[in-house]
Design an enzyme around this catalytic site. Structure first.
Site, PDB file in Angstrom:
ATOM      1  N   CYS A  10      -0.136   4.386   1.602  1.00 39.13           N
ATOM      2  CA  CYS A  10      -0.572   5.088   2.797  1.00 39.13           C
ATOM      3  C   CYS A  10       0.588   5.300   3.744  1.00 39.13           C
ATOM      4  O   CYS A  10       0.640   6.385   4.285  1.00 39.13           O
ATOM      5  CB  CYS A  10      -1.962   4.675   3.508  1.00 39.13           C
ATOM      6  SG  CYS A  10      -1.960   2.966   4.441  1.00 39.13           S
ATOM      7  N   TYR A  37      -3.317 -11.295  14.922  1.00 42.41           N
ATOM      8  CA  TYR A  37      -2.166 -10.877  16.083  1.00 42.41           C
ATOM      9  C   TYR A  37      -2.104 -11.952  16.922  1.00 42.41           C
ATOM     10  O   TYR A  37      -1.290 -11.630  18.030  1.00 42.41           O
ATOM     11  CB  TYR A  37      -2.508  -9.278  16.490  1.00 42.41           C
ATOM     12  CG  TYR A  37      -2.715  -8.333  15.346  1.00 42.41           C
ATOM     13  CD1 TYR A  37      -1.279  -7.589  14.814  1.00 42.41           C
ATOM     14  CD2 TYR A  37      -3.725  -7.932  14.874  1.00 42.41           C
ATOM     15  CE1 TYR A  37      -1.415  -6.808  13.760  1.00 42.41           C
ATOM     16  CE2 TYR A  37      -3.721  -7.015  13.679  1.00 42.41           C
ATOM     17  CZ  TYR A  37      -2.388  -6.498  13.393  1.00 42.41           C
ATOM     18  OH  TYR A  37      -2.495  -5.388  12.180  1.00 42.41           O
ATOM     19  N   CYS A  63       0.701  -1.332   0.135  1.00 45.86           N
ATOM     20  CA  CYS A  63       0.003   0.011   0.119  1.00 45.86           C
ATOM     21  C   CYS A  63       1.024   1.192  -0.066  1.00 45.86           C
ATOM     22  O   CYS A  63       2.191   1.232   0.442  1.00 45.86           O
ATOM     23  CB  CYS A  63      -0.832   0.055   1.315  1.00 45.86           C
ATOM     24  SG  CYS A  63      -2.382   1.003   1.000  1.00 45.86           S
ATOM     25  N   SER A  69      -6.395  -4.985  13.547  1.00 46.50           N
ATOM     26  CA  SER A  69      -6.189  -4.601  14.899  1.00 46.50           C
ATOM     27  C   SER A  69      -7.277  -4.346  15.910  1.00 46.50           C
ATOM     28  O   SER A  69      -7.077  -4.526  17.086  1.00 46.50           O
ATOM     29  CB  SER A  69      -5.240  -3.424  14.581  1.00 46.50           C
ATOM     30  OG  SER A  69      -6.040  -2.399  13.936  1.00 46.50           O
ATOM     31  N   LYS A 126     -12.411  -5.351   1.276  1.00 43.01           N
ATOM     32  CA  LYS A 126     -11.877  -4.422   2.227  1.00 43.01           C
ATOM     33  C   LYS A 126     -12.631  -3.451   2.638  1.00 43.01           C
ATOM     34  O   LYS A 126     -13.199  -2.408   1.945  1.00 43.01           O
ATOM     35  CB  LYS A 126     -10.507  -3.928   2.132  1.00 43.01           C
ATOM     36  CG  LYS A 126      -9.830  -3.187   3.223  1.00 43.01           C
ATOM     37  CD  LYS A 126      -8.433  -2.569   2.938  1.00 43.01           C
ATOM     38  CE  LYS A 126      -7.885  -1.701   4.102  1.00 43.01           C
ATOM     39  NZ  LYS A 126      -6.507  -1.515   4.020  1.00 43.01           N
ATOM     40  N   CYS A 158      -4.079   6.000   0.169  1.00 38.18           N
ATOM     41  CA  CYS A 158      -3.679   4.691  -0.299  1.00 38.18           C
ATOM     42  C   CYS A 158      -3.151   4.555  -1.679  1.00 38.18           C
ATOM     43  O   CYS A 158      -2.633   3.616  -2.266  1.00 38.18           O
ATOM     44  CB  CYS A 158      -4.483   3.625   0.220  1.00 38.18           C
ATOM     45  SG  CYS A 158      -4.932   3.464   2.024  1.00 38.18           S
ATOM     46  N   LYS A 198     -11.726  -8.436   4.865  1.00 34.52           N
ATOM     47  CA  LYS A 198     -11.293  -7.652   5.935  1.00 34.52           C
ATOM     48  C   LYS A 198     -12.159  -6.602   6.392  1.00 34.52           C
ATOM     49  O   LYS A 198     -12.573  -5.637   5.477  1.00 34.52           O
ATOM     50  CB  LYS A 198      -9.915  -7.308   5.552  1.00 34.52           C
ATOM     51  CG  LYS A 198      -9.597  -6.006   6.493  1.00 34.52           C
ATOM     52  CD  LYS A 198      -8.071  -5.421   5.679  1.00 34.52           C
ATOM     53  CE  LYS A 198      -7.321  -4.533   6.631  1.00 34.52           C
ATOM     54  NZ  LYS A 198      -6.223  -3.758   5.907  1.00 34.52           N
TER      55      LYS A 198
END
Ligand SMILES: NCc1[nH]cc(CCC(=O)O)c1CC(=O)O
Ligand SMILES: [Zn+2]
Ligand SMILES: [Zn+2]
Length: 328
Positions: free
Chosen positions: A123, A317, A121, A278, A198, A131, A251
């Site tokens: 960004c 994660y 990406c 996250s 996304k 992005c 996502k």
């Protein structure tokens, strides 16, 4: 009681319960998102992502070594440039001495068994934090955006990434990347995993904090999908299949299980990934800390729901913890 109304006989035992799953979580299904920064000796905890840190290239052995011993199979790299000069086209994204390219080479050398994906990406590298490349009026300029993203993806593949995963949501980038990979003789050496569906989610907050990639103005609603948009998600998945994606991703994951189930139908011949992002991770951790549930039980429930919906690959994660939990 009707004979057919008695179901409990089928799952009275832990073993018979396990047979009720079409598929169960294995270590191969986990891909660990990691943040690599341009201070080579960094190990800086990320407050909004408890247990996660930004790592410098020199610390990769100490960071990943113990995880590889426990059965870590794959990682996805995010570059966190803190020192570089950002500009309108994200020039530092494919800097040969930038953190992502250095980390790919380092991980290949240190841990040849580990499958390396790179998030692609702009960004993290653009002065405006969007992005893609922008027109003067601040709107997305699609054609140069897709071309630039393909250039960056190719540089990661040439550095040795096994997989490139564009998360930018620019129209046309899957075809542009696939064409670039084939043109460079890497068509059969690098997987193209598309963040196809996304959504413009509130759940990316801790990531933007970790990666320093929040947009400096506006939001991402003109390229990331509206959370209500099932139809657009289905079209994006179909489009990316047609443009040559090897893996389809949805996502965030948990609030979008219906999209995962749709993707499993639309892209039934492709591996299907989802990203427990996250904010999802932070929510699960925060709930456990507040005593709402047991962390491990809840983490398994979230990921098993994604598998039930149709995923075979999960970016999470929680990967280090699952590596332990799956051994217990
Ligand atoms: N394109 C940047 C990017 N790549 C992955 C994530 C989110 C990952 C996470 O929240 O864990 C984001 C954030 C965003 O789009 O704002
Ligand atoms: Zn981005
Ligand atoms: Zn990204």
């Amino acid at each position: 009681m009707e004979i057919s109304s008695v179901l409990q006989g089928g799952y009275q035992h832990p073993l018979s319960r396990s047979w009720q799953a079409k598929r169960t979580l294995t270590k191969s299904m986990l891909m660990y998102p990691i943040f690599i920064t341009d201070d080579p000796d960094a190990h800086v905890e990320i407050p909004s992502l408890p247990g996660q840190a930004r790592w410098g290239v020199n610390k990769i052995e100490e960071f990943l070594g113990p995880l590889v011993k426990k059965g870590l199979k794959s990682v996805i790299l995010f570059g966190v440039p803190l020192k570089c000069e950002k500009d309108g086209k994200g020039t530092p994204a494919d800097d040969p001495s930038g953190p992502v390219i250095l980390a790919v080479k380092k991980i290949r050398e240190l841990f040849p068994s580990v499958y390396i994906a790179c998030d692609v990406c702009l960004c993290e590298y653009t002065s405006h934090g969007h992005c893609g490349i922008l027109h003067a009026d601040g709107t997305i300029n699609s054609v140069p955006s897709a071309a630039r993203i393909a250039e960056v993806a190719l540089s990661y593949a040439q550095a040795g990434a096994h997989c490139v995963a564009p998360s930018d949501m620019m129209d046309g980038r899957i075809k542009a990347i696939k064409t670039a990979l084939i043109g460079a003789g890497l068509g059969n050496k690098c997987t193209l995993m598309s963040y196809s569906a996304k959504f413009a989610s509130s759940l990316y907050g801790p990531f933007r904090d970790a990666a320093g990639s929040a947009p400096s103005f506006g939001d991402r609603k003109c390229y990331q999908l509206p959370p209500t948009a099932k139809g657009l998600a289905r079209r994006a998945i179909q489009r990316d299949v047609n443009e040559g994606a090897d893996i389809i991703m949805v996502k965030p994951a948990l609030p979008y299980l219906d999209i995962i189930a749709d993707a499993a139908q639309i892209a039934s011949d492709h591996p299907l990934a989802c990203y427990q992002v996250s904010g999802e991770y932070a929510m699960v951790v925060a709930g456990a800390r507040a005593g709402v549930y047991d962390l491990r039980t809840m983490a398994f429930e979230t990921v098993e729901s994604m598998i039930r919906a149709g995923c075979t690959l999960i970016l999470t994660y929680f990967t280090p913890q699952f590596l332990d939990w799956l051994d217990e």
